[in-house]
Design a protein around this motif. Structure first.
Motif, PDB file in Angstrom:
ATOM      1  N   SER A  45       0.805  -1.215   0.000  1.00 35.61           N
ATOM      2  CA  SER A  45       0.000   0.000   0.000  1.00 35.61           C
ATOM      3  C   SER A  45       0.841   1.269   0.000  1.00 35.61           C
ATOM      4  N   GLN A  46       2.097   1.151   0.319  1.00 35.39           N
ATOM      5  CA  GLN A  46       2.940   2.336   0.399  1.00 35.39           C
ATOM      6  C   GLN A  46       3.516   2.748  -0.956  1.00 35.39           C
ATOM      7  N   GLN A  48       2.080   3.491  -3.879  1.00 32.35           N
ATOM      8  CA  GLN A  48       1.420   4.643  -4.496  1.00 32.35           C
ATOM      9  C   GLN A  48       1.774   5.932  -3.767  1.00 32.35           C
ATOM     10  N   GLN A  51       5.289   6.876  -4.820  1.00 29.37           N
ATOM     11  CA  GLN A  51       5.320   7.392  -6.188  1.00 29.37           C
ATOM     12  C   GLN A  51       4.746   8.807  -6.242  1.00 29.37           C
ATOM     13  N   HIS A  52       3.663   9.034  -5.519  1.00 30.39           N
ATOM     14  CA  HIS A  52       3.065  10.369  -5.510  1.00 30.39           C
ATOM     15  C   HIS A  52       4.012  11.379  -4.857  1.00 30.39           C
ATOM     16  N   GLY A  59      -0.870  12.352 -12.395  1.00 36.18           N
ATOM     17  CA  GLY A  59      -2.089  11.693 -11.970  1.00 36.18           C
ATOM     18  C   GLY A  59      -3.119  12.590 -11.312  1.00 36.18           C
TER      19      GLY A  59
END
Length: 66
Positions: A45-46, A48, A51-52, A59
């Motif tokens: 879960s980490q 994304q 990456q953000h 995105g």
């Protein structure tokens, strides 16, 4: 041959070697900690969030015009 001078030089060499080993151990411990942090950040879960954080401008908007 100056025995006291040789003894002092040997002692100083041993102190330098012990200091170098101590510094190397600290660097290795820090590298291990960094590895643990990276592995934790890369877990499912980490990814994304990471990456953000690295590229926050991607995105945010979706162009749905055809």
């Amino acid at each position: 041959m100056d025995i006291p001078l040789m003894s002092m030089a040997l002692s100083q060499g041993q102190v330098k070697q012990q200091a170098n080993i101590s510094i190397m151990k600290k660097a290795m411990d820090q590298a291990a900690g960094n590895t643990e942090f990276i592995n934790k950040m890369m877990s499912g879960s980490q990814i994304q969030a990471l990456q953000h954080a690295a590229q926050p401008h991607l995105g945010g908007h979706i162009d749905i015009k055809g």
